[in-house]
Design an enzyme around this catalytic site. Structure first.
Site, PDB file in Angstrom:
ATOM      1  N   LEU A  14       0.810  -1.218   0.000  1.00  0.00           N
ATOM      2  CA  LEU A  14       0.000   0.000   0.000  1.00  0.00           C
ATOM      3  C   LEU A  14       0.844   1.269   0.000  1.00  0.00           C
ATOM      4  O   LEU A  14       1.975   1.285   0.472  1.00  0.00           O
ATOM      5  CB  LEU A  14      -0.916   0.013   1.223  1.00  0.00           C
ATOM      6  CG  LEU A  14      -1.803  -1.211   1.432  1.00  0.00           C
ATOM      7  CD1 LEU A  14      -2.654  -1.039   2.677  1.00  0.00           C
ATOM      8  CD2 LEU A  14      -2.649  -1.512   0.214  1.00  0.00           C
ATOM      9  N   ASP A  15       0.237   2.338  -0.511  1.00  0.00           N
ATOM     10  CA  ASP A  15       0.888   3.642  -0.466  1.00  0.00           C
ATOM     11  C   ASP A  15       0.218   4.501   0.615  1.00  0.00           C
ATOM     12  O   ASP A  15      -0.571   3.998   1.416  1.00  0.00           O
ATOM     13  CB  ASP A  15       0.856   4.322  -1.841  1.00  0.00           C
ATOM     14  CG  ASP A  15      -0.557   4.547  -2.371  1.00  0.00           C
ATOM     15  OD1 ASP A  15      -1.520   4.507  -1.578  1.00  0.00           O
ATOM     16  OD2 ASP A  15      -0.692   4.770  -3.585  1.00  0.00           O
ATOM     17  N   LEU A  16       0.515   5.781   0.641  1.00  0.00           N
ATOM     18  CA  LEU A  16      -0.039   6.674   1.663  1.00  0.00           C
ATOM     19  C   LEU A  16      -1.561   6.792   1.607  1.00  0.00           C
ATOM     20  O   LEU A  16      -2.192   7.156   2.589  1.00  0.00           O
ATOM     21  CB  LEU A  16       0.584   8.072   1.540  1.00  0.00           C
ATOM     22  CG  LEU A  16       2.065   8.153   1.882  1.00  0.00           C
ATOM     23  CD1 LEU A  16       2.594   9.557   1.592  1.00  0.00           C
ATOM     24  CD2 LEU A  16       2.305   7.782   3.329  1.00  0.00           C
ATOM     25  N   TYR A  17      -2.144   6.467   0.462  1.00  0.00           N
ATOM     26  CA  TYR A  17      -3.602   6.540   0.307  1.00  0.00           C
ATOM     27  C   TYR A  17      -4.286   5.234   0.711  1.00  0.00           C
ATOM     28  O   TYR A  17      -5.479   5.084   0.541  1.00  0.00           O
ATOM     29  CB  TYR A  17      -3.963   6.914  -1.134  1.00  0.00           C
ATOM     30  CG  TYR A  17      -3.367   8.233  -1.545  1.00  0.00           C
ATOM     31  CD1 TYR A  17      -3.863   9.431  -1.035  1.00  0.00           C
ATOM     32  CD2 TYR A  17      -2.294   8.290  -2.420  1.00  0.00           C
ATOM     33  CE1 TYR A  17      -3.313  10.645  -1.390  1.00  0.00           C
ATOM     34  CE2 TYR A  17      -1.729   9.502  -2.787  1.00  0.00           C
ATOM     35  CZ  TYR A  17      -2.242  10.670  -2.272  1.00  0.00           C
ATOM     36  OH  TYR A  17      -1.680  11.876  -2.628  1.00  0.00           O
ATOM     37  N   ARG A  18      -3.482   4.281   1.207  1.00  0.00           N
ATOM     38  CA  ARG A  18      -3.972   2.985   1.706  1.00  0.00           C
ATOM     39  C   ARG A  18      -4.562   2.105   0.611  1.00  0.00           C
ATOM     40  O   ARG A  18      -5.449   1.315   0.845  1.00  0.00           O
ATOM     41  CB  ARG A  18      -4.946   3.173   2.864  1.00  0.00           C
ATOM     42  CG  ARG A  18      -4.343   4.059   3.948  1.00  0.00           C
ATOM     43  CD  ARG A  18      -4.544   3.732   5.377  1.00  0.00           C
ATOM     44  NE  ARG A  18      -4.931   2.436   5.810  1.00  0.00           N
ATOM     45  CZ  ARG A  18      -4.083   1.470   6.196  1.00  0.00           C
ATOM     46  NH1 ARG A  18      -2.797   1.684   6.146  1.00  0.00           N
ATOM     47  NH2 ARG A  18      -4.529   0.332   6.633  1.00  0.00           N
TER      48      ARG A  18
END
Length: 134
Positions: A14-18
């Protein structure tokens, strides 16, 4: 499509935006291609005959975000075989649904490791690739 690979989305995907980072899909697709090659004994054939599978182009469409705990079903098959290159089609869906997450067309060549050039796709090599078609 001919071959199914399942991948469970983990937190490290996952990235910062989940949701799954776009670059991770390329890794998921690569895992599915390796799985296809292994399942058909293609990888063994290529290695024992001095060949390497080399991706030369990927066109990917991102259709929907995937999140942690999702189980992705990746369908992979060879769609077309030319004289020196082939095209694979890959589609990522949520397992047990028709929800498309991403799809990609992947162009690849088989490199003769002795000459470091794309091998002509003929004879036994072509037959091996045809076994991976729909």
């Amino acid at each position: 499509m001919s071959h199914l690979t399942e991948i469970k989305v983990r937190g490290y995907h996952l990235d910062l935006y989940r949701h799954v980072n776009n670059a991770r899909y390329l890794e998921f697709l690569e895992e599915a291609r390796w799985s296809l090659l292994e399942s058909r004994a293609t990888l063994d054939y290529l290695q024992s005959n001095g060949y390497a599978f080399v991706v030369v182009n990927i066109n990917i469409n991102y259709r929907r975000a995937a999140s942690m705990e999702d189980i992705l079903a990746i369908f992979t098959s060879v769609e077309s075989i030319g004289n020196r290159s082939c095209r694979m089609r890959q589609q990522v869906t949520l397992k047990a649904s028709d929800t498309v997450i991403a799809d990609a067309d992947v162009t690849f060549v088989i490199v003769d490791t002795r000459t470091e050039k794309a091998a002509p796709l003929e004879g036994e090599l072509r037959a091996m690739l045809e076994r991976m078609m729909n």
